[in-house]
Design an enzyme around this catalytic site. Sequence first.
Site, PDB file in Angstrom:
ATOM      1  N   LYS A 268     -11.280   0.681   5.002  1.00  0.00           N
ATOM      2  CA  LYS A 268     -10.323  -0.390   5.325  1.00  0.00           C
ATOM      3  C   LYS A 268      -9.557  -0.028   6.586  1.00  0.00           C
ATOM      4  O   LYS A 268      -9.136   1.122   6.746  1.00  0.00           O
ATOM      5  CB  LYS A 268      -9.373  -0.585   4.138  1.00  0.00           C
ATOM      6  CG  LYS A 268      -8.427  -1.780   4.290  1.00  0.00           C
ATOM      7  CD  LYS A 268      -7.550  -1.932   3.053  1.00  0.00           C
ATOM      8  CE  LYS A 268      -6.631  -3.134   3.160  1.00  0.00           C
ATOM      9  NZ  LYS A 268      -5.767  -3.288   1.961  1.00  0.00           N
TER      10      LYS A 268
ATOM     11  N   SER B 281      -4.477  -5.345  -4.028  1.00  0.00           N
ATOM     12  CA  SER B 281      -5.416  -5.485  -2.908  1.00  0.00           C
ATOM     13  C   SER B 281      -6.735  -4.741  -3.026  1.00  0.00           C
ATOM     14  O   SER B 281      -7.633  -4.965  -2.226  1.00  0.00           O
ATOM     15  CB  SER B 281      -4.738  -5.057  -1.614  1.00  0.00           C
ATOM     16  OG  SER B 281      -3.982  -6.120  -1.126  1.00  0.00           O
TER      17      SER B 281
ATOM     18  N   SER C 256      -5.903  -7.840  -0.181  1.00  0.00           N
ATOM     19  CA  SER C 256      -6.105  -7.746   1.246  1.00  0.00           C
ATOM     20  C   SER C 256      -7.333  -6.911   1.647  1.00  0.00           C
ATOM     21  O   SER C 256      -7.764  -6.980   2.791  1.00  0.00           O
ATOM     22  CB  SER C 256      -4.861  -7.141   1.907  1.00  0.00           C
ATOM     23  OG  SER C 256      -4.675  -5.812   1.459  1.00  0.00           O
TER      24      SER C 256
HETATM   25  N1  GLN Z   1      -1.677  -9.918  -2.284  1.00  0.00           N
HETATM   26  C1  GLN Z   1      -0.497  -9.110  -2.416  1.00  0.00           C
HETATM   27  C2  GLN Z   1       0.405  -9.319  -1.231  1.00  0.00           C
HETATM   28  O1  GLN Z   1       0.117 -10.183  -0.477  1.00  0.00           O
HETATM   29  C3  GLN Z   1      -0.896  -7.675  -2.538  1.00  0.00           C
HETATM   30  C4  GLN Z   1      -1.328  -7.101  -1.268  1.00  0.00           C
HETATM   31  C5  GLN Z   1      -1.700  -5.650  -1.376  1.00  0.00           C
HETATM   32  O2  GLN Z   1      -1.924  -5.126  -2.469  1.00  0.00           O
HETATM   33  N2  GLN Z   1      -1.718  -4.995  -0.245  1.00  0.00           N
HETATM   34  O3  GLN Z   1       1.383  -8.675  -1.054  1.00  0.00           O
END
Ligand code: GLN
Length: 485
Positions: free
Chosen positions: A76, A175, A151
């Site tokens: 990532k 994420s 994400s």
């Molecule tokens: N979707 C969640 C957010 O937008 C979690 C994102 C993540 O775990 N980095 O904050």
Amino acid sequence: MRDSAYEAYEKLRNGEASSQQITEEFLDRIDRVEERVHAFVSLTPGEARGAAAQVDTRLGGGEELSQVAGIPMAVKDVLCTRGVTTTCGSRMLQDFVPVYDATVIRRLKKMGLTMVGKANMDEFAMGSSTENSYFGPTRNPWDLDRVPGGSSGGSAAAVAAGEALWALGSDTGGSIRQPASFCGVVGLKPTYGLVSRYGLVAFASSLDQVGPITRSVRDSAILLQAIAGHDPCDSTSIQAEVPDYSAAMGDDIKGLRIGVPRELMDEGLSPGVRARIGEALDTLAGLGAEVEETSLDSLSYALSAYYMIAPAEASSNLARYDGVRYGFRIPGEDIWEMYAATRAAGFGDEVKRRIMLGTFALSAGYYDAYYGQAQKIRTLIVRDFQAAWERFDLLASPTAPTVAFRIGEKVDDPLSMYLSDVCTIPVNLAGIPAISLPCGLSDGMPVGLQLMGKVLDEVTILKAAYAFEQSVPSIGLPALEGSEA
Ligand code: GLN
């Protein structure tokens, strides 16, 4: 291509294939499908070939190598990689080339990391669909009109599309697990502090964790083994012995007590997800687990608390992107104009929304009302989980309330986007580990089962996950029409 990482490792060890052959196979696959999937921000074939050649030389010399050596991996783009751009999905970092490796990368490189590219993601890991990337969305390999989740959508899509055998993601509110669920692969969020965050670009530091996205539970255990462990460079890193994660695999789960929190099974769940989760719970019960409904009241408030705490921490963490460091700058008349112009152009809408929300929540007069309250809810959540562990070994729920949604469906509706994390967020607030496992299809799209465990009890999660995986038919990998040509 359809192997798990462990199977590829066995071929390598038996001399059936070289790392260079395996790597070429994946680089070739990337050539054929990447244009449609867009799982990567940047590709690193040179690095991959160099690493594979080295692994082959070391193996040829009779060296005993780690199980991660020479097996193509996607990383990532939130993890610093020395000499390779690390964009975090943001224009702000589009030309940022780190001068050091994140601790997990440094460790993996010593073991023979074969990185094929840096995976796409929502900007600064804020989002649930990978549509917030400055570099354009990633597509779900099961249906190219749908999102891969986020994400870590690029990481999950790369694994599902056969562009890598496994990947690293990061999980602040879901994420790793939510994209794993949407793409039909396995995603593990380790206990907070088990894996070093040094060199992980910070979003919400009290929640962020790095973890594996893989095709199988065994692969998840192998990759976790490689990255877990104390790091003096991360002040929140736990000083604890790392157990052998693969050892418990194959043990039976008779008598394992599994609670199903009612709060994570409420009305928002799609009928297809509810059906698959019901069947998964029956499977676990069939394997001898004692599955029982339970209640953790505070979980109903987790989403609200998270969307105070995470933006508050983000507003502080992202203050460093000022046009002075990291490369991106829009000039102005004076330094204030330069700051403003740089931040206005460098960040996307969702990141700005979070910075404003977080700054507001932390400002004088509102701190107690918002941030303070959210922290109290966080404490209640921690306590509710602690109480649950007196009665249960694991908790189970869906990973996400629906299967992957369509690209564009939720981009203009932040609240409905945030709701796709209702089931994953409590885990981050409590700092506990959890896994997402494929448990069938609904409308032709993968559904994920989440198993949550006690702090540092990844072993029990992996044991149950493995038992489950072995007793249900695999959903396989998506066909990705036309890609075999
Ligand atoms: N979707 C969640 C957010 O937008 C979690 C994102 C993540 O775990 N980095 O904050």
